[in-house]
Design a protein around this motif. Sequence first.
Motif, PDB file in Angstrom:
ATOM      1  N   GLY A  66       0.787  -1.222   0.000  1.00 18.09           N
ATOM      2  CA  GLY A  66       0.000   0.000   0.000  1.00 18.09           C
ATOM      3  C   GLY A  66       0.821   1.275   0.000  1.00 18.09           C
ATOM      4  N   ARG A  67       2.126   1.148   0.199  1.00 18.78           N
ATOM      5  CA  ARG A  67       2.996   2.336   0.211  1.00 18.78           C
ATOM      6  C   ARG A  67       3.976   2.335  -0.953  1.00 18.78           C
ATOM      7  N   PHE A  68       4.440   1.163  -1.358  1.00 25.40           N
ATOM      8  CA  PHE A  68       5.431   1.050  -2.436  1.00 25.40           C
ATOM      9  C   PHE A  68       4.775   0.412  -3.656  1.00 25.40           C
ATOM     10  N   THR A  69       5.262   0.806  -4.829  1.00 20.64           N
ATOM     11  CA  THR A  69       4.788   0.220  -6.083  1.00 20.64           C
ATOM     12  C   THR A  69       5.984  -0.101  -6.973  1.00 20.64           C
ATOM     13  N   ILE A  70       6.041  -1.343  -7.429  1.00 15.02           N
ATOM     14  CA  ILE A  70       7.095  -1.742  -8.367  1.00 15.02           C
ATOM     15  C   ILE A  70       6.521  -1.726  -9.778  1.00 15.02           C
ATOM     16  N   SER A  71       7.337  -1.287 -10.720  1.00 13.32           N
ATOM     17  CA  SER A  71       6.925  -1.274 -12.121  1.00 13.32           C
ATOM     18  C   SER A  71       8.162  -1.465 -12.987  1.00 13.32           C
ATOM     19  N   ARG A  72       7.932  -1.726 -14.263  1.00 11.29           N
ATOM     20  CA  ARG A  72       9.069  -1.925 -15.172  1.00 11.29           C
ATOM     21  C   ARG A  72       8.711  -1.402 -16.550  1.00 11.29           C
ATOM     22  N   ASP A  73       9.751  -1.037 -17.279  1.00 12.40           N
ATOM     23  CA  ASP A  73       9.622  -0.602 -18.661  1.00 12.40           C
ATOM     24  C   ASP A  73      10.587  -1.450 -19.481  1.00 12.40           C
ATOM     25  N   ASN A  74      10.049  -2.425 -20.206  1.00 13.05           N
ATOM     26  CA  ASN A  74      10.906  -3.342 -20.948  1.00 13.05           C
ATOM     27  C   ASN A  74      11.514  -2.707 -22.195  1.00 13.05           C
ATOM     28  N   TYR A  75      11.045  -1.542 -22.586  1.00 10.46           N
ATOM     29  CA  TYR A  75      11.681  -0.812 -23.686  1.00 10.46           C
ATOM     30  C   TYR A  75      12.901  -0.048 -23.197  1.00 10.46           C
ATOM     31  N   LYS A  76      12.829   0.406 -21.943  1.00  6.82           N
ATOM     32  CA  LYS A  76      13.946   1.155 -21.374  1.00  6.82           C
ATOM     33  C   LYS A  76      14.858   0.270 -20.530  1.00  6.82           C
ATOM     34  N   ASN A  77      14.519  -1.028 -20.405  1.00  7.42           N
ATOM     35  CA  ASN A  77      15.314  -1.947 -19.581  1.00  7.42           C
ATOM     36  C   ASN A  77      15.505  -1.407 -18.166  1.00  7.42           C
ATOM     37  N   THR A  78      14.413  -0.940 -17.601  1.00  3.26           N
ATOM     38  CA  THR A  78      14.474  -0.297 -16.292  1.00  3.26           C
ATOM     39  C   THR A  78      13.330  -0.778 -15.415  1.00  3.26           C
ATOM     40  N   VAL A  79      13.649  -0.982 -14.146  1.00  2.00           N
ATOM     41  CA  VAL A  79      12.639  -1.293 -13.143  1.00  2.00           C
ATOM     42  C   VAL A  79      12.635  -0.168 -12.119  1.00  2.00           C
ATOM     43  N   TYR A  80      11.452   0.113 -11.590  1.00  2.00           N
ATOM     44  CA  TYR A  80      11.276   1.230 -10.674  1.00  2.00           C
ATOM     45  C   TYR A  80      10.675   0.747  -9.358  1.00  2.00           C
ATOM     46  N   ASN A  84       6.240   5.663  -1.228  1.00  2.00           N
ATOM     47  CA  ASN A  84       5.475   6.746  -0.614  1.00  2.00           C
ATOM     48  C   ASN A  84       5.315   6.500   0.881  1.00  2.00           C
ATOM     49  N   SER A  85       4.932   7.539   1.587  1.00  2.00           N
ATOM     50  CA  SER A  85       4.690   7.438   3.035  1.00  2.00           C
ATOM     51  C   SER A  85       5.847   6.750   3.737  1.00  2.00           C
ATOM     52  N   LEU A  86       7.031   7.201   3.433  1.00  2.00           N
ATOM     53  CA  LEU A  86       8.232   6.560   3.976  1.00  2.00           C
ATOM     54  C   LEU A  86       8.328   6.719   5.486  1.00  2.00           C
ATOM     55  N   ARG A  87       8.870   5.687   6.100  1.00  2.00           N
ATOM     56  CA  ARG A  87       9.026   5.629   7.555  1.00  2.00           C
ATOM     57  C   ARG A  87      10.496   5.432   7.899  1.00  2.00           C
TER      58      ARG A  87
END
Length: 119
Positions: A66-80, A84-87
């Motif tokens: 609920g605070r972090f989200t993982i995503s990826r862009d296979n065209y840019k060869n990058t994962v993110y 949010n709401s860091l502790r």
Amino acid sequence: QVQLVESGGGLVQPGGSLRLSCAASGFSFSRAAMSWYRQAPGKERELVASISSTGGTTNYADSIKGRFTISRDNYKNTVYLQMNSLRPEDTAVYYCNAKYRGPGAYDYWGQGTQVTVSS
């Protein structure tokens, strides 16, 4: 040459946000399941989030759901990793991991990026 280069770490106040990036090269990124791990001082490395090769499946540790989200862009060869709401307990070195279990299996790690949550 295989490279996983993390960026985006830094010092942030509690409640703030950061976006980590991991740029991959030297291997077939689109085949790999990608994950973010973290290791806090004196603690074992733990899995934070993972995403399948196509991005269709994600998994999260209970501590960050609920605070972090993982995503990826296979065209840019990058994962993110959008955080949010860091502790303060999120303070750790965050590592990017690429794993492929098929023929020619591999398991690669980045060098890590420091995230510090403090006022």
